[in-house]
Design a protein around this motif. Structure first.
Motif, PDB file in Angstrom:
ATOM      1  N   GLN A 295      72.922  37.298  56.210  1.00 21.14           N
ATOM      2  CA  GLN A 295      72.063  36.274  56.807  1.00 21.14           C
ATOM      3  C   GLN A 295      72.688  34.883  56.674  1.00 21.14           C
ATOM      4  O   GLN A 295      72.576  34.043  57.577  1.00 21.14           O
ATOM      5  CB  GLN A 295      70.687  36.301  56.133  1.00 21.14           C
ATOM      6  CG  GLN A 295      69.885  37.573  56.422  1.00 21.14           C
ATOM      7  CD  GLN A 295      68.574  37.597  55.656  1.00 21.14           C
ATOM      8  OE1 GLN A 295      68.285  36.709  54.849  1.00 21.14           O
ATOM      9  NE2 GLN A 295      67.771  38.617  55.920  1.00 21.14           N
TER      10      GLN A 295
ATOM     11  N   ALA B 223      75.749  34.544  59.233  1.00 18.03           N
ATOM     12  CA  ALA B 223      75.458  34.566  60.664  1.00 18.03           C
ATOM     13  C   ALA B 223      75.520  33.179  61.308  1.00 18.03           C
ATOM     14  O   ALA B 223      76.238  32.975  62.305  1.00 18.03           O
ATOM     15  CB  ALA B 223      74.105  35.238  60.909  1.00 18.03           C
ATOM     16  N   PRO B 224      74.808  32.145  60.806  1.00 20.49           N
ATOM     17  CA  PRO B 224      74.897  30.825  61.459  1.00 20.49           C
ATOM     18  C   PRO B 224      76.255  30.156  61.276  1.00 20.49           C
ATOM     19  O   PRO B 224      76.690  29.378  62.141  1.00 20.49           O
ATOM     20  CB  PRO B 224      73.781  30.026  60.767  1.00 20.49           C
ATOM     21  CG  PRO B 224      73.591  30.687  59.446  1.00 20.49           C
ATOM     22  CD  PRO B 224      73.859  32.130  59.676  1.00 20.49           C
ATOM     23  N   LEU B 225      76.946  30.450  60.152  1.00 24.71           N
ATOM     24  CA  LEU B 225      78.247  29.828  59.925  1.00 24.71           C
ATOM     25  C   LEU B 225      79.289  30.356  60.900  1.00 24.71           C
ATOM     26  O   LEU B 225      80.120  29.599  61.433  1.00 24.71           O
ATOM     27  CB  LEU B 225      78.712  30.066  58.485  1.00 24.71           C
ATOM     28  CG  LEU B 225      77.848  29.441  57.375  1.00 24.71           C
ATOM     29  CD1 LEU B 225      78.351  29.869  56.001  1.00 24.71           C
ATOM     30  CD2 LEU B 225      77.847  27.917  57.488  1.00 24.71           C
TER      31      LEU B 225
ATOM     32  N   ALA C  97      78.712  31.592  63.821  1.00 28.29           N
ATOM     33  CA  ALA C  97      78.362  31.199  65.192  1.00 28.29           C
ATOM     34  C   ALA C  97      78.842  29.786  65.543  1.00 28.29           C
ATOM     35  O   ALA C  97      78.909  29.413  66.722  1.00 28.29           O
ATOM     36  CB  ALA C  97      76.851  31.295  65.385  1.00 28.29           C
ATOM     37  N   ASN C  98      79.186  28.999  64.519  1.00 30.66           N
ATOM     38  CA  ASN C  98      79.662  27.624  64.749  1.00 30.66           C
ATOM     39  C   ASN C  98      81.136  27.664  65.151  1.00 30.66           C
ATOM     40  O   ASN C  98      81.991  28.127  64.403  1.00 30.66           O
ATOM     41  CB  ASN C  98      79.468  26.809  63.463  1.00 30.66           C
ATOM     42  CG  ASN C  98      79.734  25.327  63.694  1.00 30.66           C
ATOM     43  OD1 ASN C  98      80.129  24.908  64.797  1.00 30.66           O
ATOM     44  ND2 ASN C  98      79.509  24.540  62.651  1.00 30.66           N
TER      45      ASN C  98
ATOM     46  N   GLU D 145      81.998  24.219  55.374  1.00 29.47           N
ATOM     47  CA  GLU D 145      81.513  25.483  55.946  1.00 29.47           C
ATOM     48  C   GLU D 145      82.595  26.561  55.889  1.00 29.47           C
ATOM     49  O   GLU D 145      82.303  27.740  55.648  1.00 29.47           O
ATOM     50  CB  GLU D 145      81.060  25.250  57.383  1.00 29.47           C
ATOM     51  CG  GLU D 145      79.783  24.424  57.498  1.00 29.47           C
ATOM     52  CD  GLU D 145      79.418  24.103  58.931  1.00 29.47           C
ATOM     53  OE1 GLU D 145      78.225  23.857  59.202  1.00 29.47           O
ATOM     54  OE2 GLU D 145      80.338  24.113  59.788  1.00 29.47           O
TER      55      GLU D 145
END
Length: 416
Positions: A16, A19-21, A23-24, A31
């Motif tokens: 979890q 996932a956002p890292l 996507a960047n 990061e």
């Protein structure tokens, strides 16, 4: 919580967080370092997870075995605390059942229908430590499954297996024919032809119900709890055990009785050998030999013998010139010798002749099956002893008898 489960949860948290890292498209230096740290931890956790599964394998197997037997053990613990005095007072005074007794009765009612109070068969066993005086009872003896209703009964000592059936009829398939063996007679020849695997079904049906009536006086009802508990259990145990021993072997098969082993020898296909002479070790040795030739026993130690006391009396005189008797030879060779006046008919004729029975267990199969259905149904009779303030109850028990393999039993008749 198991370590493997904790690692699995941490792996989900890492996914979890990643996932956002991921996507960047243009991650910052912080990061990027975070992605590298999480990725390293994820790979390390995979190694730890595999090691945890290996270490916890034995624990998982033990936990699975625990789950498989927990239900039976929990019910056995409930039955171990079943109190007969609560049943008697419920029938006499209307006092509500409490504790484990109430739970067992509720469980039995949910499985079958009863006019009175259902009493589990295990509760009729005489329990160690319970006294008639005011002494504190010791922990009772607990049995994990219903194998023998009354271990000290003649049927139990002769190897009969007690089977408790919830409802309906039950058939026990016993193999009568199976694999064939044979050598190849030539290089191109065939081995022995196969034979069909055949079984014979032996059914137990709920067609025979035994009724036991008990009278409990007002004095007994007012005595201490331990006294009433043991008295009720002892009386019911004795009454049912005596009649069960009789019908297992001498049941007529008519007037509601099951067909007994000795009475129904021809129906069951049991061999009956008439020796027509005074009993001696040679006669019983021949019967044991027939068991061994039929692969039902490996020797006399695995055979059980049931006789009348009159036979013991006739064989316990010393043999001429020896310091032992024929009975000494029989008792020393046979694995288990049982004397009974209830399960065998009294000697008759001139000269008086008696009957004996030999049994053996083969391949883990008992020679005799005794089926019991559900629980004992205890019903109150409020009128018969109303004037004296006593309690009269009727216990209804459904039973049946059948033989597994006729080759595991043999009757010796004509014992003079």
């Amino acid at each position: 919580m198991l370590t493997s489960v904790k690692i699995q949860r941490r792996q989900s948290e890492i996914r979890q967080a990643l996932a956002p890292l991921v996507a960047n498209d243009n991650p910052s230096e912080d990061e990027t370092r975070q992605i590298e740290t999480l990725d390293l931890e994820f790979r390390q956790n995979e190694t730890r997870y595999r090691a945890a599964l290996i270490a916890e394998d034995e624990e998982r197997r033990e936990a699975g075995a625990e789950l498989e037997t927990r239900g039976e053990r929990e019910y056995a613990d409930l039955v171990a605390g079943f109190e007969m005095r609560q049943v008697a007072r419920y029938l006499d005074e209307g006092r509500q059942l409490e504790g484990r007794t109430a739970e067992v009765v509720q469980e039995l009612r949910s499985a079958n229908g009863y006019r009175g109070v259902p009493v589990p068969w295990q509760a009729l066993e005489l329990r160690a430590g319970e006294t008639v005086s005011t002494g504190t009872p010791d922990p009772m003896q607990t049995r994990p499954i219903i194998d023998r209703l009354f271990p000290d009964s003649v049927a139990g000592r002769m190897g009969a297996s007690m089977i408790n059936i919830g409802s309906g009829s039950v058939e026990w398939p016993v193999a009568t024919a199976g694999a064939s063996v044979g050598w190849q007679s030539s290089e191109t020849g065939n081995v022995a032809s196969p034979s069909a695997y055949a079984t014979t079904d032996h059914a137990l049906s709920p067609d025979h119900t035994l009724g036991v009536q008990m009278r409990i006086t007002r004095k007994a009802l007012k005595q201490s709890g331990e006294a009433l508990e043991q008295a009720v259990r002892r009386d019911m145990n004795a009454a049912i055990a005596v009649e069960m021993d009789r019908v297992v072997f001498l049941g007529s098969g008519a007037d509601g009785e099951p067909l007994g082993v000795i009475t129904g020898a021809a129906t069951y296909g049991i061999t009956n050998t008439d020796i027509g002479a005074a009993p001696d070790w040679a006669a019983f040795r021949s019967a044991v030999l027939r068991f061994m030739l039929a692969n039902s026993a490996t020797g006399p130690a695995g055979v059980r013998l049931m006789l009348r006391p009159e036979v013991w009396d006739a064989t316990d005189d010393l043999i001429t010139g020896l310091a032992i008797s024929e009975w000494d030879r029989i008792a020393a060779k046979i694995g288990n010798t049982v004397l009974t006046t209830n399960a065998l008919a009294a000697p008759s004729g001139d000269p008086a002749e008696s009957v004996g029975l030999l049994t053996t267990s083969a391949g883990g199969v008992a020679p005799i099956f005794v089926g019991t259905w559900g629980a004992v149904d205890m019903i109150r009779d409020p009128f018969s002893d109303a004037q004296s303030g006593g309690l009269r109850i009727t216990a209804l028990a459904t039973m049946d008898v059948t033989v597994a393999r006729a080759s595991q039993l043999e009757i010796i008749s004509g014992i003079q």
